[in-house]
Design an enzyme around this catalytic site. Structure first.
Site, PDB file in Angstrom:
ATOM      1  N   ASP A   1      -8.298  19.972 -13.161  1.00  0.00           N
ATOM      2  CA  ASP A   1      -8.591  18.618 -13.660  1.00  0.00           C
ATOM      3  C   ASP A   1      -8.244  18.626 -15.150  1.00  0.00           C
ATOM      4  OD1 ASP A   1      -9.795  16.353 -14.770  1.00  0.00           O
ATOM      5  OD2 ASP A   1     -11.423  16.337 -13.303  1.00  0.00           O
TER       6      ASP A   1
ATOM      7  N   LYS B   1      -9.108   7.721 -18.752  1.00  0.00           N
ATOM      8  CA  LYS B   1      -9.498   8.280 -20.042  1.00  0.00           C
ATOM      9  C   LYS B   1      -8.294   8.287 -21.002  1.00  0.00           C
ATOM     10  CE  LYS B   1     -13.180   8.822 -17.526  1.00  0.00           C
ATOM     11  NZ  LYS B   1     -13.489  10.033 -16.777  1.00  0.00           N
TER      12      LYS B   1
ATOM     13  N   ARG C   1       0.851  -1.195   0.000  1.00  0.00           N
ATOM     14  CA  ARG C   1       0.000   0.000   0.000  1.00  0.00           C
ATOM     15  C   ARG C   1       0.887   1.247   0.000  1.00  0.00           C
ATOM     16  NH1 ARG C   1      -1.430   1.745   4.687  1.00  0.00           N
ATOM     17  NH2 ARG C   1      -2.145  -0.266   5.470  1.00  0.00           N
TER      18      ARG C   1
HETATM   19  C1  LIG Z   1     -13.962  10.403 -15.536  1.00  0.00           C
HETATM   20  C2  LIG Z   1     -13.603  11.712 -14.958  1.00  0.00           C
HETATM   21  C3  LIG Z   1     -13.286  11.840 -13.600  1.00  0.00           C
HETATM   22  C4  LIG Z   1     -13.364  10.670 -12.630  1.00  0.00           C
HETATM   23  O1  LIG Z   1     -12.414   9.704 -12.905  1.00  0.00           O
HETATM   24  P1  LIG Z   1     -12.606   8.139 -12.566  1.00  0.00           P
HETATM   25  O2  LIG Z   1     -11.322   7.540 -13.015  1.00  0.00           O
HETATM   26  O3  LIG Z   1     -13.806   7.678 -13.331  1.00  0.00           O
HETATM   27  O4  LIG Z   1     -12.824   8.037 -11.101  1.00  0.00           O
HETATM   28  C5  LIG Z   1     -12.920  13.095 -13.130  1.00  0.00           C
HETATM   29  N1  LIG Z   1     -12.883  14.166 -13.946  1.00  0.00           N
HETATM   30  C6  LIG Z   1     -13.192  14.074 -15.261  1.00  0.00           C
HETATM   31  C7  LIG Z   1     -13.127  15.302 -16.098  1.00  0.00           C
HETATM   32  C8  LIG Z   1     -13.567  12.856 -15.803  1.00  0.00           C
HETATM   33  O5  LIG Z   1     -13.902  12.781 -17.093  1.00  0.00           O
END
Ligand SMILES: *Cc1c(COP(=O)(O)O)cnc(C)c1O
Length: 379
Positions: free
Chosen positions: A170, A195, A46
């Site tokens: 983000d 993504k 961890r």
């Molecule tokens: C998908 C997404 C998230 C969350 O990510 P996960 O890996 O699904 O937890 C956060 N911000 C954006 C812009 C996203 O497209």
């Protein structure tokens, strides 16, 4: 070193025991110690894992940061960042953001006494209007989901720092190939590596990247203390994925441009939201802070009814109807009934999310095939 070289080499050293060119998947929970405390820097998985460390070093390098801290998902990374706050603190965030982040902020973190302001960030100067003595963090997403608004990261950083606030961006939609927020003044970059970084729709993983040592130490503390760590196999998948990020993003951007222009010329289509259009409201900022415009876009139909959108969604043959984005395959989705279904219709429409709004994650298939698929699906 240029990005393409970093994407392939950063973080990855030949394995010391075998010379393996690719970092192995260290599928282990613990490490043998010669005597108590006598070890090679690895005690318990961890806390430390070599596959994870390779990915963390690679992510730090490609975002021009110093420290990468990986988590089990993008939401787990976001959650760790929010743990920097105390009860009574306030956060200023954009009003067009990923639904899961909005849910975490309003349904989980707000219960611990943190207050959120969701504001229009078209003009980053608006941030100042919501700052008070309790404000600690500014949260920016750009481009936004699903309307592809662009926020000026450098201006947001300037405003945040003038008030001694942290700025977190983000960067999931742009990926480090199109945009590097730390270079523009952000303090923290967060990614859903699920993504574009992973890129093949086969893994869920998240990361925070920072330059500051003290901030990294705090985030590492939460990573270890709260334990939302990714497994080594998932780290390996992302490490493999990022090696082709530049090649994929170039094609996503090229296909995105072709699909956006086609949609705009289609008589059945009303608005097309894509930040590469010269008449996009913040196109100049996109051009200043991004190296391309990517494959994310959304559009509405002239006949703005849900059933029309549903007909398109069930008629495409190459675009798959699914949540998520950023994989090599093209996806199509309907924010009003999928990602943004929990928002009351009135609020949704007021924020520009029409009933017929359709979101595309344009993949790297042949652009002509993608256009032909949309042509036969939209009447
Ligand atoms: C998908 C997404 C998230 C969350 O990510 P996960 O890996 O699904 O937890 C956060 N911000 C954006 C812009 C996203 O497209």
């Amino acid at each position: 070193m240029q990005l393409a070289t970093k994407l392939i080499h950063a973080g990855v050293e030949p394995d010391p025991s075998t010379g393996a060119i690719m970092t192995p998947i260290f599928q282990t929970s613990t490490y043998v110690q010669a005597a108590p405390g006598e070890h090679k820097g690895y005690e318990y998985a961890r806390t430390q894992n070599p596959t994870r460390h390779a990915l963390e070093a690679a992510l730090a390098a490609i975002e021009n940061g110093k420290h990468g801290i990986c988590f089990g998902s993008g939401m787990a990374a976001t959650d760790a960042i929010l743990r920097l706050l105390q009860p009574g603190d306030e956060v200023i965030a954009g009003n067009d953001m990923y639904g899961g982040t909005y849910r975490l902020f309003t349904k989980v973190v707000a219960r611990y006494g943190v207050k959120f302001h969701f504001i229009d960030m078209h003009d980053a100067a608006n941030i100042s209007n919501y700052v008070n003595e309790h404000t600690k963090l500014v949260w920016v997403e750009t481009p936004t989901n699903p309307l592809m608004h662009i926020v000026d990261i450098a201006a947001a950083a300037e405003t945040a720092h003038r008030h001694k606030l942290l700025l977190c961006v983000d960067n999931t939609f742009a990926s480090p190939y199109l945009q590097n927020p730390l270079e523009l003044g952000a303090d923290i970059v967060v990614h859903s590596a699920t993504k574009y970084l992973g890129g093949h729709s086969d893994v869920v993983l998240g990361a925070a990247i920072v330059k500051d040592d003290a901030l990294a130490e705090q985030l590492h503390f939460f990573q270890n203390s709260c334990g939302a760590v990714p497994g080594p196999h998932d780290c390996w998948l992302v490490l493999r994925g990022i090696k082709t990020l530049h090649v994929r993003m170039r094609q996503h951007s090229e296909n995105g441009a072709a699909v956006a222009r086609f949609l705009r010329s289609h008589p059945g289509v009303d608005k097309v939201y894509w930040c590469g259009f010269e008449d996009h409201p913040n196109h100049a900022i996109a051009q200043k802070q991004m190296r391309g415009f990517g494959g994310m876009m959304s559009f509405t139909l002239k006949d703005d009814r849900m059933e029309n959108a549903f007909r398109v969604l069930s008629s495409t043959r190459i675009f798959s109807l699914a949540e998520s984005l950023g994989g090599v395959e093209s996806l199509i989705g309907h924010p009003a009934s999928m990602t943004h279904a929990s928002i009351p219709r009135e609020d949704r429409i007021r924020n520009g999310l029409a009933d017929s709004l359709i979101r595309l994650s344009v993949g790297i298939e042949d652009a002509e095939d993608l256009i032909a698929d949309l042509r036969q699906a939209i009447e």
